[in-house]
Design a protein around this motif. Sequence first.
Motif, PDB file in Angstrom:
ATOM      1  N   ARG A 127       0.820  -1.212   0.000  1.00 22.74           N
ATOM      2  CA  ARG A 127       0.000   0.000   0.000  1.00 22.74           C
ATOM      3  C   ARG A 127       0.856   1.264   0.000  1.00 22.74           C
ATOM      4  NH1 ARG A 127      -5.032  -1.421   4.210  1.00 22.74           N
ATOM      5  NH2 ARG A 127      -5.315  -3.558   3.442  1.00 22.74           N
ATOM      6  N   VAL A 128       0.304   2.294  -0.649  1.00 27.47           N
ATOM      7  CA  VAL A 128       0.803   3.659  -0.537  1.00 27.47           C
ATOM      8  C   VAL A 128      -0.287   4.453   0.166  1.00 27.47           C
ATOM      9  CG1 VAL A 128       1.546   5.739  -1.755  1.00 27.47           C
ATOM     10  CG2 VAL A 128       2.146   3.465  -2.674  1.00 27.47           C
ATOM     11  N   VAL A 129       0.014   4.935   1.359  1.00 24.45           N
ATOM     12  CA  VAL A 129      -0.936   5.746   2.128  1.00 24.45           C
ATOM     13  C   VAL A 129      -0.427   7.180   2.152  1.00 24.45           C
ATOM     14  CG1 VAL A 129      -2.004   6.140   4.380  1.00 24.45           C
ATOM     15  CG2 VAL A 129      -1.644   3.793   3.558  1.00 24.45           C
ATOM     16  N   THR A 130      -1.255   8.105   1.736  1.00 23.12           N
ATOM     17  CA  THR A 130      -0.867   9.514   1.734  1.00 23.12           C
ATOM     18  C   THR A 130      -1.775  10.282   2.674  1.00 23.12           C
ATOM     19  OG1 THR A 130      -0.037   9.353  -0.542  1.00 23.12           O
ATOM     20  CG2 THR A 130      -0.534  11.556   0.291  1.00 23.12           C
ATOM     21  N   VAL A 131      -1.152  11.056   3.562  1.00 23.55           N
ATOM     22  CA  VAL A 131      -1.892  11.786   4.593  1.00 23.55           C
ATOM     23  C   VAL A 131      -2.293  13.157   4.061  1.00 23.55           C
ATOM     24  CG1 VAL A 131      -1.832  12.708   6.926  1.00 23.55           C
ATOM     25  CG2 VAL A 131      -0.694  10.533   6.419  1.00 23.55           C
ATOM     26  N   SER A 132      -3.590  13.394   3.998  1.00 21.38           N
ATOM     27  CA  SER A 132      -4.139  14.668   3.557  1.00 21.38           C
ATOM     28  C   SER A 132      -4.621  15.440   4.782  1.00 21.38           C
ATOM     29  CB  SER A 132      -5.271  14.438   2.553  1.00 21.38           C
ATOM     30  OG  SER A 132      -5.794  15.653   2.079  1.00 21.38           O
ATOM     31  N   SER A 133      -5.663  16.233   4.642  1.00 20.67           N
ATOM     32  CA  SER A 133      -6.147  17.077   5.733  1.00 20.67           C
ATOM     33  C   SER A 133      -7.589  17.486   5.455  1.00 20.67           C
ATOM     34  CB  SER A 133      -5.266  18.330   5.843  1.00 20.67           C
ATOM     35  OG  SER A 133      -5.878  19.335   6.622  1.00 20.67           O
ATOM     36  N   ILE A 134      -8.319  17.789   6.525  1.00 23.05           N
ATOM     37  CA  ILE A 134      -9.650  18.363   6.323  1.00 23.05           C
ATOM     38  C   ILE A 134      -9.542  19.713   5.598  1.00 23.05           C
ATOM     39  CG2 ILE A 134     -10.859  17.190   8.193  1.00 23.05           C
ATOM     40  CD1 ILE A 134     -10.317  19.564   9.980  1.00 23.05           C
ATOM     41  N   ALA A 231      -4.226   6.993   9.583  1.00 29.43           N
ATOM     42  CA  ALA A 231      -3.204   6.483   8.667  1.00 29.43           C
ATOM     43  C   ALA A 231      -2.934   5.008   8.927  1.00 29.43           C
ATOM     44  CB  ALA A 231      -1.924   7.293   8.804  1.00 29.43           C
ATOM     45  N   VAL A 232      -2.957   4.616  10.201  1.00 30.55           N
ATOM     46  CA  VAL A 232      -2.725   3.212  10.529  1.00 30.55           C
ATOM     47  C   VAL A 232      -3.853   2.339   9.991  1.00 30.55           C
ATOM     48  CG1 VAL A 232      -2.509   1.544  12.416  1.00 30.55           C
ATOM     49  CG2 VAL A 232      -1.311   3.737  12.542  1.00 30.55           C
ATOM     50  N   ARG A 233      -5.087   2.811  10.131  1.00 34.48           N
ATOM     51  CA  ARG A 233      -6.201   2.016   9.589  1.00 34.48           C
ATOM     52  C   ARG A 233      -6.085   1.894   8.064  1.00 34.48           C
ATOM     53  NH1 ARG A 233     -12.840   2.286  10.367  1.00 34.48           N
ATOM     54  NH2 ARG A 233     -13.188   0.525   8.969  1.00 34.48           N
ATOM     55  N   ALA A 234      -5.775   2.998   7.408  1.00 36.63           N
ATOM     56  CA  ALA A 234      -5.601   2.948   5.952  1.00 36.63           C
ATOM     57  C   ALA A 234      -4.473   1.996   5.569  1.00 36.63           C
ATOM     58  CB  ALA A 234      -5.317   4.347   5.422  1.00 36.63           C
ATOM     59  N   ALA A 235      -3.484   1.874   6.453  1.00 36.90           N
ATOM     60  CA  ALA A 235      -2.317   1.044   6.161  1.00 36.90           C
ATOM     61  C   ALA A 235      -2.555  -0.445   6.366  1.00 36.90           C
ATOM     62  CB  ALA A 235      -1.144   1.501   7.036  1.00 36.90           C
ATOM     63  N   VAL A 236      -3.376  -0.812   7.349  1.00 37.45           N
ATOM     64  CA  VAL A 236      -3.439  -2.229   7.737  1.00 37.45           C
ATOM     65  C   VAL A 236      -4.821  -2.851   7.722  1.00 37.45           C
ATOM     66  CG1 VAL A 236      -1.369  -1.945   9.162  1.00 37.45           C
ATOM     67  CG2 VAL A 236      -3.634  -1.770  10.223  1.00 37.45           C
ATOM     68  N   ASP A 237      -5.881  -2.056   7.643  1.00 40.03           N
ATOM     69  CA  ASP A 237      -7.225  -2.634   7.665  1.00 40.03           C
ATOM     70  C   ASP A 237      -7.400  -3.561   6.461  1.00 40.03           C
ATOM     71  OD1 ASP A 237      -9.929  -3.248   7.645  1.00 40.03           O
ATOM     72  OD2 ASP A 237     -10.591  -1.192   8.026  1.00 40.03           O
ATOM     73  N   GLY A 242      -8.407   0.315  -2.493  1.00 43.84           N
ATOM     74  CA  GLY A 242      -7.745   1.409  -3.167  1.00 43.84           C
ATOM     75  C   GLY A 242      -8.702   2.542  -3.483  1.00 43.84           C
ATOM     76  N   GLY A 243      -8.214   3.777  -3.339  1.00 37.98           N
ATOM     77  CA  GLY A 243      -9.029   4.937  -3.621  1.00 37.98           C
ATOM     78  C   GLY A 243      -9.932   5.354  -2.481  1.00 37.98           C
ATOM     79  N   GLU A 244      -9.804   4.706  -1.309  1.00 39.26           N
ATOM     80  CA  GLU A 244     -10.615   5.100  -0.155  1.00 39.26           C
ATOM     81  C   GLU A 244      -9.883   6.144   0.679  1.00 39.26           C
ATOM     82  OE1 GLU A 244     -13.366   1.105   0.475  1.00 39.26           O
ATOM     83  OE2 GLU A 244     -11.684   1.457   1.851  1.00 39.26           O
ATOM     84  N   ALA A 252     -17.815  17.755  11.049  1.00 37.89           N
ATOM     85  CA  ALA A 252     -16.596  18.567  11.030  1.00 37.89           C
ATOM     86  C   ALA A 252     -15.345  17.732  10.806  1.00 37.89           C
ATOM     87  CB  ALA A 252     -16.467  19.346  12.337  1.00 37.89           C
ATOM     88  N   GLN A 253     -15.395  16.456  11.168  1.00 37.39           N
ATOM     89  CA  GLN A 253     -14.256  15.549  11.041  1.00 37.39           C
ATOM     90  C   GLN A 253     -13.042  16.042  11.832  1.00 37.39           C
ATOM     91  OE1 GLN A 253     -13.446  14.450   6.947  1.00 37.39           O
ATOM     92  NE2 GLN A 253     -15.588  13.970   6.534  1.00 37.39           N
ATOM     93  N   PHE A 254     -13.278  16.688  12.961  1.00 36.17           N
ATOM     94  CA  PHE A 254     -12.185  17.191  13.783  1.00 36.17           C
ATOM     95  C   PHE A 254     -11.564  16.091  14.643  1.00 36.17           C
ATOM     96  CE2 PHE A 254     -13.864  21.851  14.033  1.00 36.17           C
ATOM     97  CZ  PHE A 254     -13.394  22.075  12.745  1.00 36.17           C
ATOM     98  N   THR A 255     -12.416  15.305  15.302  1.00 38.47           N
ATOM     99  CA  THR A 255     -11.930  14.307  16.255  1.00 38.47           C
ATOM    100  C   THR A 255     -12.729  13.020  16.110  1.00 38.47           C
ATOM    101  OG1 THR A 255     -13.452  15.058  17.994  1.00 38.47           O
ATOM    102  CG2 THR A 255     -11.275  16.098  17.924  1.00 38.47           C
ATOM    103  N   GLY A 256     -12.177  11.947  16.687  1.00 37.45           N
ATOM    104  CA  GLY A 256     -12.891  10.676  16.673  1.00 37.45           C
ATOM    105  C   GLY A 256     -12.051   9.561  16.088  1.00 37.45           C
ATOM    106  N   TYR A 257     -12.517   8.338  16.311  1.00 37.79           N
ATOM    107  CA  TYR A 257     -11.837   7.173  15.751  1.00 37.79           C
ATOM    108  C   TYR A 257     -12.101   7.101  14.246  1.00 37.79           C
ATOM    109  CZ  TYR A 257     -10.791   5.681  20.465  1.00 37.79           C
ATOM    110  OH  TYR A 257     -10.307   5.624  21.743  1.00 37.79           O
ATOM    111  N   PRO A 258     -11.126   6.634  13.480  1.00 35.80           N
ATOM    112  CA  PRO A 258     -11.236   6.737  12.023  1.00 35.80           C
ATOM    113  C   PRO A 258     -12.280   5.824  11.408  1.00 35.80           C
ATOM    114  CG  PRO A 258      -9.287   5.481  12.633  1.00 35.80           C
ATOM    115  CD  PRO A 258      -9.837   6.055  13.904  1.00 35.80           C
ATOM    116  N   ALA A 259     -12.884   6.341  10.351  1.00 38.71           N
ATOM    117  CA  ALA A 259     -13.847   5.598   9.541  1.00 38.71           C
ATOM    118  C   ALA A 259     -13.615   6.009   8.091  1.00 38.71           C
ATOM    119  CB  ALA A 259     -15.271   5.918   9.969  1.00 38.71           C
ATOM    120  N   ARG A 260     -14.267   5.341   7.193  1.00 37.41           N
ATOM    121  CA  ARG A 260     -14.198   5.771   5.800  1.00 37.41           C
ATOM    122  C   ARG A 260     -14.990   7.074   5.671  1.00 37.41           C
ATOM    123  NH1 ARG A 260     -16.179   2.600   0.283  1.00 37.41           N
ATOM    124  NH2 ARG A 260     -15.572   4.283  -1.143  1.00 37.41           N
TER     125      ARG A 260
END
Length: 299
Positions: A127-134, A231-237, A242-244, A252-260
Amino acid sequence: MITGANTGLGFETAKLLAEHGATVILACRNADKAADAAARITASVPDSTVRTLRLDLASSASIRDAAERLRADYSRLDLLINNAGGIRPRYAVTEDGFESTFATNHLGPFAFTGLILDLLLAVPGSRVVTVSSIGHRRGTIHFDDLHFTRGYRYADSYFQSKLANLVFTYELHRRLAAAGASTIAVAAHPGNARTEFGREMPLPVRVLMRPQFRLLTWWLIQSPQKGALAAVRAAVDPEARGGEYYGPPGRAQFTGYPARVESTAASHDTAAQRRLWRESERLTGITYPILGKPAVLGS
């Protein structure tokens, strides 16, 4: 491999992966800080294997050198997390003549990924995981002036680069799928995380980022440990595709456990994806590999 892994989200990502048995490479601009980060991880996780690689994403020479050293030591790579990023409150250009934020956050990761992609293609399911931002939601790709030569606004530059991270991810995913590769490209964002990222930002932002304010800002800013989980979820889930895009859910997507999560319509503009890819190839001189062949480095 995690870029920018000596502090903040990158460090927490590397530490968590090391705790679960991964051999981790910290790719960092400052070799001393990388060595210190590696020592902190091995002190916390005594049986871990942590290595370092000097990589300055704002320098094409450093990118080429890092790719060559990586290729000399490894024949395969399971995971690349393009985490390193920055923002310049004042206008600056790199040694290659690129606006610094755009170079560090997009052009550098584009070039480095291309130069080592065949190491990932050698591994089924890599996998290639790229970290973006809100912040990408406020971004526009200024194709007529990518380097802000006609007037610089640091927020606009940063938002452009974070939108570019997603545009890059989706186009890379399309190209990998079209080539029949099992390697996938995934994106993530940390929400608002309390890290050193804001150290060059205006005073109000720096104040809110201070740990002593965490009880007042729990709803607005989360810990770097929690921010790293996207990033960890995107890396290992094993369910990730691809493309998610993964990050804290909610409006707001400010805080919380990651989801799609979903990104803006601008990030899914296929014409913009192809155009940015062509421009990135032209600016960096990197043409991505076809299956099994190394990347081509232009003049």
